[in-house]
Write a protein that holds these residues in place. Structure first.
Motif, PDB file in Angstrom:
ATOM      1  N   ALA A 167      48.047  50.016  23.137  1.00 13.79           N
ATOM      2  CA  ALA A 167      49.094  48.365  22.822  1.00 13.79           C
ATOM      3  C   ALA A 167      49.776  48.091  23.932  1.00 13.79           C
ATOM      4  CB  ALA A 167      49.654  48.493  21.653  1.00 13.79           C
ATOM      5  N   VAL A 207      48.485  46.416  15.299  1.00 14.87           N
ATOM      6  CA  VAL A 207      48.757  47.010  16.590  1.00 14.87           C
ATOM      7  C   VAL A 207      48.713  48.489  16.416  1.00 14.87           C
ATOM      8  CG1 VAL A 207      50.523  47.010  18.357  1.00 14.87           C
ATOM      9  CG2 VAL A 207      50.115  44.751  17.167  1.00 14.87           C
ATOM     10  N   VAL A 258      49.355  42.010  23.132  1.00 18.14           N
ATOM     11  CA  VAL A 258      50.132  41.346  22.081  1.00 18.14           C
ATOM     12  C   VAL A 258      51.080  40.602  22.910  1.00 18.14           C
ATOM     13  CG1 VAL A 258      51.783  41.809  20.192  1.00 18.14           C
ATOM     14  CG2 VAL A 258      50.167  43.449  20.562  1.00 18.14           C
TER      15      VAL A 258
END
Length: 262
Positions: A125, A119, A107
């Motif tokens: 993540a 996400v 991200v």
């Protein structure tokens, strides 16, 4: 593909790691029907590819993903048309959870609404420390109910409700503290950090990782006794598998394991 010649989802592979890149930068990578269709198809294709050991989900442009394409949604007419879009989104999110390979979100910028859901749905993540996360549907009279499913399973209830009820964005440090992401890192190191984690996973036994990922999500929905009984059955089957025998033998022999190819 949408109108125009540029692909809206880019795909690449290196060293057992496949990368899917959302590529609607002008639309802040909003999840149009076309983009979700391509993402769903790409995940299915990668799921069947034994050379793929991990999947990285990335994006181009000023945002990671702004959620549903509101311009497209605003033009829909009738319950069935609206429901079909949300049903498609649910399929994409559940496909990520059920993907045999771990899916890692990289991200680099803002992730909102269904983008935040994206996400939260990924197994891991990593985010740039400048990234932001929000479920702002409440601000436009549309509570983020489907993003809520992934969000409430990824972070604590109070934190999830704060995001859902206020619509206020949180920074990457807060997202890390709440458990929405694994780590917030300087923007210039995001590619390296994500690649290193993906490579570590890609070096493991695909059979073992697939078994473990499936078991993780299944046991999480069970009561304690049921979860332990289920996990014990899974571990028994895992122990009897060829890769476990190879891994234990390699450990005892002080040599690198040679995993089978599924």
């Amino acid at each position: 593909m949408e109108t125009g010649s540029e692909a809206i989802l880019l795909s690449g592979q290196s060293g057992g790691v496949a990368t899917l890149t959302l590529n609607r930068p002008a639309a802040r990578n909003a999840l149009s029907v076309a983009l979700m269709s391509e993402l769903e198809a790409a995940l299915a294709r990668l799921a069947a590819d034994p050379t793929v050991k991990a999947v990285v989900l990335a994006a181009n442009g000023p945002a990671f993903c702004s959620g549903h394409d509101l311009k497209e949604m605003h033009g829909l007419r009738g319950r069935e048309a609206v429901a079909s879009v949300f049903d498609q989104c649910v399929r994409v999110m559940t496909a990520i959870v059920r993907q045999p390979q771990p899916v890692i979100a990289k991200v680099h910028a803002m992730a909102t609404a269904a983008g935040c859901q994206l996400v939260a749905s990924c197994d891991l993540a990593f985010a740039a420390d400048t990234a932001r996360f929000a479920t702002p549907g409440v601000n436009i009279g549309l509570f983020c109910s489907t993003p809520m499913v992934a969000l409430s399973r990824g972070i604590g209830r109070k934190a999830a409700m704060e995001m859902l009820l206020t619509g206020h964005p949180i920074d990457a440090a807060t997202a890390e503290r709440w458990g929405l992401i694994n780590r917030a890192v300087p923007s210039e190191t995001l590619d390296t950090v994500t690649a290193e984690i993906a490579a570590l996973i890609a070096a493991k036994s695909s059979f073992t990782v697939k078994t473990g990922k499936e078991a993780f999500y299944r046991q999480a929905e069970m009561g304690l006794d049921e979860a332990y009984a289920y996990a014990a059955r899974v571990m028994t089957e895992n122990m009897l598998a060829a890769d476990a025998a190879e891994g234990i033998d390699a450990f005892l022999s002080k040599r690198p394991p040679v995993w089978r190819e599924d």
